[in-house]
Design a protein around this motif. Structure first.
Motif, PDB file in Angstrom:
ATOM      1  N   MET A  39     -10.817  12.545   8.904  1.00 56.30           N
ATOM      2  CA  MET A  39     -11.680  11.388   9.096  1.00 56.30           C
ATOM      3  C   MET A  39     -11.369  10.293   8.098  1.00 56.30           C
ATOM      4  SD  MET A  39     -15.420  13.043   9.861  1.00 56.30           S
ATOM      5  CE  MET A  39     -16.241  11.483   9.576  1.00 56.30           C
ATOM      6  N   SER A  40     -11.065  10.685   6.860  1.00 54.31           N
ATOM      7  CA  SER A  40     -10.807   9.689   5.830  1.00 54.31           C
ATOM      8  C   SER A  40      -9.505   8.942   6.084  1.00 54.31           C
ATOM      9  CB  SER A  40     -10.773  10.356   4.446  1.00 54.31           C
ATOM     10  OG  SER A  40      -9.645  11.190   4.335  1.00 54.31           O
ATOM     11  N   GLU A  41      -8.647   9.478   6.959  1.00 56.42           N
ATOM     12  CA  GLU A  41      -7.358   8.857   7.225  1.00 56.42           C
ATOM     13  C   GLU A  41      -7.263   8.290   8.640  1.00 56.42           C
ATOM     14  OE1 GLU A  41      -4.267  11.683   6.407  1.00 56.42           O
ATOM     15  OE2 GLU A  41      -5.172  12.346   4.548  1.00 56.42           O
ATOM     16  N   HIS A  42      -8.362   8.245   9.378  1.00 58.43           N
ATOM     17  CA  HIS A  42      -8.236   7.904  10.786  1.00 58.43           C
ATOM     18  C   HIS A  42      -7.810   6.458  11.011  1.00 58.43           C
ATOM     19  CE1 HIS A  42     -12.170   5.939  10.663  1.00 58.43           C
ATOM     20  NE2 HIS A  42     -12.014   5.565  11.903  1.00 58.43           N
ATOM     21  N   ASP A  57       0.378   5.306   4.301  1.00 56.11           N
ATOM     22  CA  ASP A  57       0.180   4.648   3.013  1.00 56.11           C
ATOM     23  C   ASP A  57      -0.787   3.495   3.239  1.00 56.11           C
ATOM     24  OD1 ASP A  57       0.301   3.298   0.600  1.00 56.11           O
ATOM     25  OD2 ASP A  57       2.457   3.601   0.344  1.00 56.11           O
ATOM     26  N   ALA A  58      -1.976   3.619   2.651  1.00 56.31           N
ATOM     27  CA  ALA A  58      -3.001   2.598   2.874  1.00 56.31           C
ATOM     28  C   ALA A  58      -2.599   1.230   2.346  1.00 56.31           C
ATOM     29  CB  ALA A  58      -4.321   3.040   2.233  1.00 56.31           C
ATOM     30  N   ALA A  59      -1.623   1.195   1.437  1.00 55.61           N
ATOM     31  CA  ALA A  59      -1.149  -0.085   0.914  1.00 55.61           C
ATOM     32  C   ALA A  59      -0.400  -0.891   1.974  1.00 55.61           C
ATOM     33  CB  ALA A  59      -0.244   0.144  -0.298  1.00 55.61           C
ATOM     34  N   ASP A  60      -0.001  -0.254   3.054  1.00 53.90           N
ATOM     35  CA  ASP A  60       0.737  -0.953   4.110  1.00 53.90           C
ATOM     36  C   ASP A  60      -0.174  -1.682   5.097  1.00 53.90           C
ATOM     37  OD1 ASP A  60       3.041  -0.040   2.956  1.00 53.90           O
ATOM     38  OD2 ASP A  60       3.402   1.558   4.408  1.00 53.90           O
ATOM     39  N   ILE A  61      -1.462  -1.493   4.961  1.00 47.28           N
ATOM     40  CA  ILE A  61      -2.414  -2.195   5.835  1.00 47.28           C
ATOM     41  C   ILE A  61      -2.600  -3.624   5.327  1.00 47.28           C
ATOM     42  CG2 ILE A  61      -4.783  -2.273   6.683  1.00 47.28           C
ATOM     43  CD1 ILE A  61      -3.191   0.013   7.854  1.00 47.28           C
ATOM     44  N   GLU A  62      -2.426  -4.596   6.231  1.00 50.03           N
ATOM     45  CA  GLU A  62      -2.602  -6.009   5.902  1.00 50.03           C
ATOM     46  C   GLU A  62      -3.964  -6.497   6.404  1.00 50.03           C
ATOM     47  OE1 GLU A  62       0.619  -8.514   7.160  1.00 50.03           O
ATOM     48  OE2 GLU A  62       2.083  -6.901   6.939  1.00 50.03           O
ATOM     49  N   TRP A  63      -4.510  -7.475   5.674  1.00 48.76           N
ATOM     50  CA  TRP A  63      -5.840  -7.993   5.975  1.00 48.76           C
ATOM     51  C   TRP A  63      -5.790  -9.493   6.257  1.00 48.76           C
ATOM     52  CZ3 TRP A  63      -9.937  -4.486   5.756  1.00 48.76           C
ATOM     53  CH2 TRP A  63      -9.604  -3.232   5.209  1.00 48.76           C
ATOM     54  N   TYR A  64      -6.637  -9.920   7.182  1.00 49.00           N
ATOM     55  CA  TYR A  64      -6.840 -11.351   7.438  1.00 49.00           C
ATOM     56  C   TYR A  64      -8.317 -11.634   7.218  1.00 49.00           C
ATOM     57  CZ  TYR A  64      -5.767 -15.927   9.393  1.00 49.00           C
ATOM     58  OH  TYR A  64      -5.556 -17.274   9.562  1.00 49.00           O
ATOM     59  N   THR A 254     -11.140   0.498  -1.657  1.00 55.68           N
ATOM     60  CA  THR A 254     -10.493  -0.725  -1.184  1.00 55.68           C
ATOM     61  C   THR A 254     -10.488  -1.708  -2.350  1.00 55.68           C
ATOM     62  OG1 THR A 254     -11.271  -0.394   1.091  1.00 55.68           O
ATOM     63  CG2 THR A 254     -10.518  -2.598   0.497  1.00 55.68           C
ATOM     64  N   VAL A 255      -9.328  -1.901  -2.938  1.00 61.65           N
ATOM     65  CA  VAL A 255      -9.196  -2.753  -4.120  1.00 61.65           C
ATOM     66  C   VAL A 255      -9.019  -4.201  -3.665  1.00 61.65           C
ATOM     67  CG1 VAL A 255      -7.850  -3.202  -6.205  1.00 61.65           C
ATOM     68  CG2 VAL A 255      -8.140  -0.848  -5.392  1.00 61.65           C
ATOM     69  N   TRP A 256      -9.958  -5.066  -4.054  1.00 59.77           N
ATOM     70  CA  TRP A 256      -9.908  -6.464  -3.625  1.00 59.77           C
ATOM     71  C   TRP A 256      -9.942  -7.382  -4.857  1.00 59.77           C
ATOM     72  CZ3 TRP A 256     -13.923  -9.856  -4.826  1.00 59.77           C
ATOM     73  CH2 TRP A 256     -15.104  -9.265  -5.285  1.00 59.77           C
ATOM     74  N   ARG A 272      -2.389   3.775  -8.250  1.00 58.22           N
ATOM     75  CA  ARG A 272      -1.299   4.004  -7.304  1.00 58.22           C
ATOM     76  C   ARG A 272      -0.585   5.325  -7.591  1.00 58.22           C
ATOM     77  NH1 ARG A 272       0.612   2.843  -2.271  1.00 58.22           N
ATOM     78  NH2 ARG A 272       2.880   2.902  -2.220  1.00 58.22           N
ATOM     79  N   GLN A 273      -0.441   5.652  -8.857  1.00 59.40           N
ATOM     80  CA  GLN A 273       0.357   6.805  -9.264  1.00 59.40           C
ATOM     81  C   GLN A 273      -0.417   8.118  -9.276  1.00 59.40           C
ATOM     82  OE1 GLN A 273       1.610   5.282 -13.054  1.00 59.40           O
ATOM     83  NE2 GLN A 273       3.424   4.253 -12.236  1.00 59.40           N
ATOM     84  N   ASN A 274      -1.720   8.048  -9.407  1.00 64.36           N
ATOM     85  CA  ASN A 274      -2.494   9.274  -9.595  1.00 64.36           C
ATOM     86  C   ASN A 274      -3.393   9.649  -8.422  1.00 64.36           C
ATOM     87  OD1 ASN A 274      -2.073  10.193 -12.594  1.00 64.36           O
ATOM     88  ND2 ASN A 274      -2.322   7.964 -12.696  1.00 64.36           N
ATOM     89  N   PHE A 275      -3.568   8.738  -7.465  1.00 66.21           N
ATOM     90  CA  PHE A 275      -4.398   9.043  -6.307  1.00 66.21           C
ATOM     91  C   PHE A 275      -3.529   9.153  -5.063  1.00 66.21           C
ATOM     92  CE2 PHE A 275      -8.099   6.602  -8.452  1.00 66.21           C
ATOM     93  CZ  PHE A 275      -8.417   7.727  -9.195  1.00 66.21           C
ATOM     94  N   ASN A 276      -4.003   9.914  -4.096  1.00 67.34           N
ATOM     95  CA  ASN A 276      -3.317  10.025  -2.816  1.00 67.34           C
ATOM     96  C   ASN A 276      -3.185   8.642  -2.183  1.00 67.34           C
ATOM     97  OD1 ASN A 276      -2.825  10.470   0.051  1.00 67.34           O
ATOM     98  ND2 ASN A 276      -3.255  12.613  -0.368  1.00 67.34           N
ATOM     99  N   LYS A 277      -1.999   8.297  -1.717  1.00 66.91           N
ATOM    100  CA  LYS A 277      -1.735   6.953  -1.188  1.00 66.91           C
ATOM    101  C   LYS A 277      -2.487   6.666   0.111  1.00 66.91           C
ATOM    102  CE  LYS A 277       2.762   6.263  -3.407  1.00 66.91           C
ATOM    103  NZ  LYS A 277       2.617   7.390  -4.353  1.00 66.91           N
ATOM    104  N   THR A 278      -3.062   7.688   0.715  1.00 69.98           N
ATOM    105  CA  THR A 278      -3.869   7.452   1.913  1.00 69.98           C
ATOM    106  C   THR A 278      -5.284   7.011   1.558  1.00 69.98           C
ATOM    107  OG1 THR A 278      -4.700   9.745   2.045  1.00 69.98           O
ATOM    108  CG2 THR A 278      -2.587   9.266   3.109  1.00 69.98           C
TER     109      THR A 278
END
Length: 299
Positions: A39-42, A57-64, A254-256, A272-278
């Motif tokens: 669920m956390s990765e859906h 990789d959640a960092a690959d999600i782009e926002w508008y 969600t880092v903003w 980035r280095q210590n948490f799961n990238k998802t």
């Protein structure tokens, strides 16, 4: 001898039944934990299957951002961003209906109802940011009307607790969740703290009390929860958020960043280095994100 044998047989049968029941409970627990994790990765799964990202990789999600007008909506739908974010409030004059606007604006050229009618055809994910409780109930009804047509993930956002430097009044968390949680079983709840940042003061991070309050609020929820956290304030709050994410696989960050915040992107590397990238989304300015991705420790 027959009586002893009968009692022994009953004993063996009882032990077997108990053992099978214990195994069943363990399997149920394992199954539930897997469901929670997925669920956390859906959100990532959706865009991965759609082909707009190539890895989990959640960092690959782009926002508008601030898609609060017809023209902005057209731009967002034509662009590459997977997620589009918009602010929802109740129109300040009749007819009193949910519109897309950010205070101090109290009117707009597009209502939430019309906004949703366009978005459902796009396959984009949406994040609805509520600025007042007044719009929540009607908005959730409108969302339900198009629920079967929506393809992408739905995030429901509000600042529900006071945070570091926050001057705005947070939405009442219990009233907000009462309106939202029962109608958004498959959505992501984005629950944040009110925050502030000033170049001329010592900007403190998120305290233990703040994360404990948030975890207590979210503990009984069934939905995946992401915590929007201000990038300039999290370098000194690593232990707090490490603790928070360890509480449940349903949780993510969600880092903003605010447009005027002073941010050293290197300070984000421990996350980035210590948490799961998802489990960490990055909603940064384009220049900041480009610099972040170029750091030696990013990958």
């Amino acid at each position: 001898m027959g009586l002893v044998r009968h009692k022994w047989y009953r004993f063996i049968l009882c032990v077997t039944v108990i053992a099978l029941f214990v195994c069943y409970l363990k399997l149920q627990t394992l199954s539930n934990s897997k469901v929670v994790g997925s669920m956390s990765e859906h959100t990532l799964e959706y865009f991965l299957n759609k082909g707009t990202i190539k890895r989990k990789d959640a960092a690959d999600i782009e926002w508008y951002h601030a898609v609060n007008s017809k023209s902005k909506l057209i731009e967002a739908l034509r662009g590459s961003a997977q997620m589009i974010e918009a602010d929802v409030l109740l129109r300040g004059q009749d007819p009193k209906e949910p519109i897309m606007a950010h205070p101090p604006d109290n009117d707009s050229d597009i209502t939430l109802q019309d906004w949703l009618k366009v978005v459902v055809k796009s396959g984009k994910g949406i994040k609805l940011d509520f600025k007042s409780l007044a719009a929540v109930s009607q908005s959730m009804i409108l969302l339900e009307e198009v629920r079967d047509q929506l393809q992408g993930p739905v995030w429901i956002n509000a600042d529900v607790l006071p945070g570091p430097g926050g001057k705005a009044t947070p939405l009442d968390p219990h009233v907000f969740l009462q309106e939202v949680a029962q109608r958004s079983e498959n959505d992501v709840l984005s629950l944040g703290w009110t925050t502030g940042w000033d170049v001329d003061v010592d900007n403190r991070g998120y305290s233990w009390e703040m994360v404990h309050q948030m975890e207590e609020l979210c503990r009984s929820l069934k939905q995946p929860v992401t915590f929007p956290v201000r990038a300039a304030l999290i370098p000194v709050s690593f232990p707090q958020f490490q603790w928070l994410l360890e509480r449940s696989d349903r949780y993510s960050l969600t880092v903003w960043t605010g447009k005027d915040d002073v941010l050293n992107v290197e300070d984000l590397l421990p996350y980035r280095q210590n948490f799961n990238k998802t489990r960490i989304y990055y909603d940064l300015l384009e220049s900041q994100f480009k610099q972040f991705k170029g750091l030696p420790g990013y990958s």
